[in-house]
Design an enzyme around this catalytic site. Structure first.
Site, PDB file in Angstrom:
ATOM      1  N   CYS A  31      51.681  66.376  25.136  1.00 56.06           N
ATOM      2  CA  CYS A  31      52.753  67.244  24.671  1.00 56.06           C
ATOM      3  C   CYS A  31      53.393  67.878  25.890  1.00 56.06           C
ATOM      4  O   CYS A  31      53.380  67.296  26.966  1.00 56.06           O
ATOM      5  CB  CYS A  31      52.216  68.299  23.702  1.00 56.06           C
ATOM      6  N   HIS A 626      56.495  70.162  72.130  1.00 57.79           N
ATOM      7  CA  HIS A 626      55.688  69.925  73.330  1.00 57.79           C
ATOM      8  C   HIS A 626      55.940  68.500  73.803  1.00 57.79           C
ATOM      9  O   HIS A 626      55.655  67.539  73.092  1.00 57.79           O
ATOM     10  CB  HIS A 626      54.204  70.129  72.994  1.00 57.79           C
TER      11      HIS A 626
END
Length: 704
Positions: A31, A626
């Site tokens: 449902c 980096h």
């Protein structure tokens, strides 16, 4: 408390194991929020294991080997995942019945009043449940029209509306008027007979030929009409085959199709036993219609209307003569009906009232229950933020959104309220306050079947009374839950101690990982407050390396700082980044040395050697770029830095030009890393690896 949510594929397999495997499943439906299993042997279910699964809000065992698993808004996807598993290609296996099984069934029937009750409500639920989407759709259409009416754009109730607004009426009335046909189809399907026969029988008494007889001025002889003084409805009788037939407008009726299909199932299955299987397709529907259409028109239809009118009149009498009692009763019983699925009869009465009276008086008081429920959830959400309960915060946020905007209470009930016994008494006080206000202020009506959410407030009248009641219910429950907590003092102390210990462990592990970072790089950890904050990334919802999945909902896309091949942090060859001590993110094998900002923000850190940059966005997301591994040892050689710390940058602004050949000559990997250093403070950080990108293409999705 459930574990963090997992992928739907893994969840589907775990659920299948938890219910005893595919061989234990007879059928599976769903449902709006629940998976509904019909099992061969309910004793094989491992309920504890299912309750512990991430993505499972709760479980509900039922009699007759039925079992429900509450999933929430993702139920359709999980259902699809289960049904698409190779072991579920048959969609469930029929239960072989031995002599012992037959005897057990007979014994169950003799003592099975609880099974009978379950079967009755399952029949009601499965007849209405598939219609919830279109009922909600029609309620929102009328809500929009009501808002326009309130703003003076159109007189929605005028008798001389334009064709445009007559057409808008048809858009929402279509669902309510033809509801009996829809219910008949679903009910017949539930009882395992041809659903189109059920729909056809109901449609026969809704054709223009039939409804045309309701008008005594139609020119059809033998029709007499009277008026019902209580309901103000007209009742007509026609003589058909020499017998009196009470004529009714069956538009919007729900009791008639439910009664009709229950009898139709007996007739249909009886005819299947009478006729050879080779002629079932022709003669079973033919005789079913030939029998049931007259029976419905002469007997079941009037009986259903009488029953519905009787219930409606009884509740109407109570609402008129004891309005405060009625307004209090409705919100106080709903918290006990909804978890058991026993609220469907009241939903049917609401639809009956709208059909017969033109309005409904149940939904207004019911709104007090719904908003008390949502208020309790809001209280839990505030506490989860205060006490840093990440999982509960996420559960409560989703449940509150489903409630306030969808009017759906199951995520709150199964995800939170039924798990903590302190919530219900406090929520009931909110229900009581809201119900008292509805009753004292004169009641609330509506002309539409509406899910009680923020979006449907305009369909209730008087709107001011409704708003006052639901607001009081919401904030009463929220305040009581927040100030008295949903955990007992002992549970709170134990939880907070466990949380503090976990956070301390996390900080210790992160500190150890950070020790591996060279001193020149440690200052970068300050970009995200501390490296420790990111060590908790083990709990962050990140896609596995090699995928291109994106985070759900609206998130911030971090762009590639350099063109090249995107890889996961586990593949970059650096244990610090691979441990996520500096956060979740990606590595990029660069195609060139042109490194740009991946996001708009402030450059809070620019390392002197030019190989690393820290950026903080306006909403606090902290990003580290980096270039290369161990490139700090190059002391800036080969790095032409174009920015300085403290300035604002936009995505795509040049940060540094890097001589990649010089990096390689120095013996360092050129892979460029981009991580979100405050990953642990975010809902999700999802890397998109395994692709070739240009600088500026999205490679990480971040969600607050």
């Amino acid at each position: 408390m459930s574990t963090p949510a997992q992928g739907t594929g893994a969840l589907a397999e775990d659920i299948l194991r938890g219910v005893g495997g595919p061989e234990n499943i007879e059928s599976l439906t769903h449902c709006a929020t629940r998976l509904r299993f019909q099992l061969h042997d309910g004793a094989k279910v491992d309920q504890a294991a299912l309750d512990a699964l991430g993505g499972v809000m709760g479980t509900v065992p039922q009699s007759g080997d039925r079992f429900q698993i509450v999933i929430g808004g993702a139920v359709a996807r999980v259902y699809s995942e289960i049904m698409n598993l190779p072991s579920m290609t048959a969609g469930g296996t029929a239960r072989p019945k031995s002599d012992a099984d037959v005897k057990a069934e007979m014994r169950a029937k003799s003592r099975g009043k609880f099974a009978f009750v379950d079967n009755f409500f399952e029949y009601l639920s499965d007849s209405f449940r598939p219609l919830m989407g279109v009922l909600l759709g029609s309620s929102l259409i009328i809500a929009i029209a009501s808002v326009l009416d309130a703003l003076g754009v159109v007189d929605f109730r005028a008798a001389d509306k334009s064709a445009t607004w007559v057409f808008v009426d048809a858009m929402w009335r279509s669902v309510l008027y033809f509801l009996p046909i829809f219910v008949a189809y679903n009910a017949a399907k539930k009882l395992k007979i041809d659903p189109w026969v059920g729909a056809a029988v109901m449609a026969a008494v809704m054709t223009p030929n039939f409804t045309g007889m309701l008008n005594k001025d139609s020119g059809i002889p033998g029709i007499t009409c009277t008026t019902n003084a209580t309901l103000g409805t007209q009742e007509c009788v026609a003589h058909v085959f020499g017998l009196p037939m009470q004529l009714n407008d069956y538009g919007g009726q729900v009791f008639v199709p439910l009664l009709m299909v229950a009898l139709l199932a007996l007739v249909y299955k009886g005819l299947q036993r009478v006729f050879p299987e080779s002629v079932h397709m022709v003669f079973v529907p033919f005789f079913s219609m030939l029998i049931m259409i007259p029976v419905t028109a002469f007997l079941i239809g009037p009986m259903g209307v009488w029953a519905g009118n009787g219930l409606g009149e009884g509740l109407s009498w109570m609402n008129n003569n004891a309005p405060i009692v009625f307004a209090i009763m409705i919100p106080l019983i709903y918290p006990f009906l909804v978890p058991l699925g026993l609220h469907w009869p009241l939903n049917a009465l609401m639809l009956q009232n709208i059909s017969v009276l033109g309005y409904d008086f149940i939904q207004g008081p019911m709104g007090a229950w719904n908003f008390a429920c949502f208020g309790a959830t809001a209280g839990v959400l505030l506490l989860s933020v205060r006490h840093r309960e990440k999982e509960m915060r996420q559960t409560a946020t989703g449940a509150l959104a489903a409630g306030l905007f969808g009017g759906i209470s199951e995520p709150s009930l199964y995800g939170i309220h039924l798990r903590f016994k302190r919530i219900y008494p406090r929520m009931l006080v909110g229900c009581l306050v809201g119900g008292v206000l509805v009753g004292v202020l004169g009641g609330v009506d509506t002309k539409a079947f509406a899910f009680t959410s923020l979006l449907t407030i305009p369909v209730f009248s008087p709107a001011a009374t409704y708003v006052i009641a639901i607001t009081a219910a919401f904030f009463t429950s929220m305040a009581l839950v927040y100030f008295s907590d949903f955990r007992t003092p002992e549970e709170r102390a134990a939880f907070n101690a466990q949380r503090d210990a976990s956070e301390a462990t996390t900080r210790g592990e992160a500190a150890e990982a950070a020790e591996a970072v060279p001193a020149d790089e440690r200052e970068l950890v300050a970009v995200g407050a501390t490296a420790a904050a990111s060590a908790g990334s083990a709990t962050v919802k990140a896609a596995p390396a090699g995928t291109t999945a994106t985070a759900t909902g609206v998130g911030l896309e971090l762009a590639a700082p350099v063109a090249g091949r995107v890889v996961g942090l586990d593949e970059v060859g650096d244990p610090v980044f691979a441990s996520r001590a500096l956060g979740e993110g990606v590595g990029i094998e660069p195609a060139d040395g042109h490194v740009v900002a991946p996001v708009d923000g402030e450059l809070v850190t620019v390392v002197g050697t030019g190989h690393a940059f820290g950026i903080r966005t306006a909403d606090g997301i902290e990003v580290l770029v980096h270039v290369g591994i161990d490139t700090v040892q190059m002391n800036g050689a080969g790095f032409d830095v174009r920015v300085e710390s403290g300035r604002q940058v936009a995505a795509g602004d040049l940060l540094v030009e890097v001589d990649l050949d010089a990096v390689r000559a120095a013996g360092h990997p050129t892979v460029t890393l981009m991580t979100v250093t405050n990953t642990a403070d975010l809902t999700s950080v999802v890397p998109h690896t395994g692709q070739d990108v240009a600088a500026g293409d999205p490679v990480v999705t971040v969600k607050r």
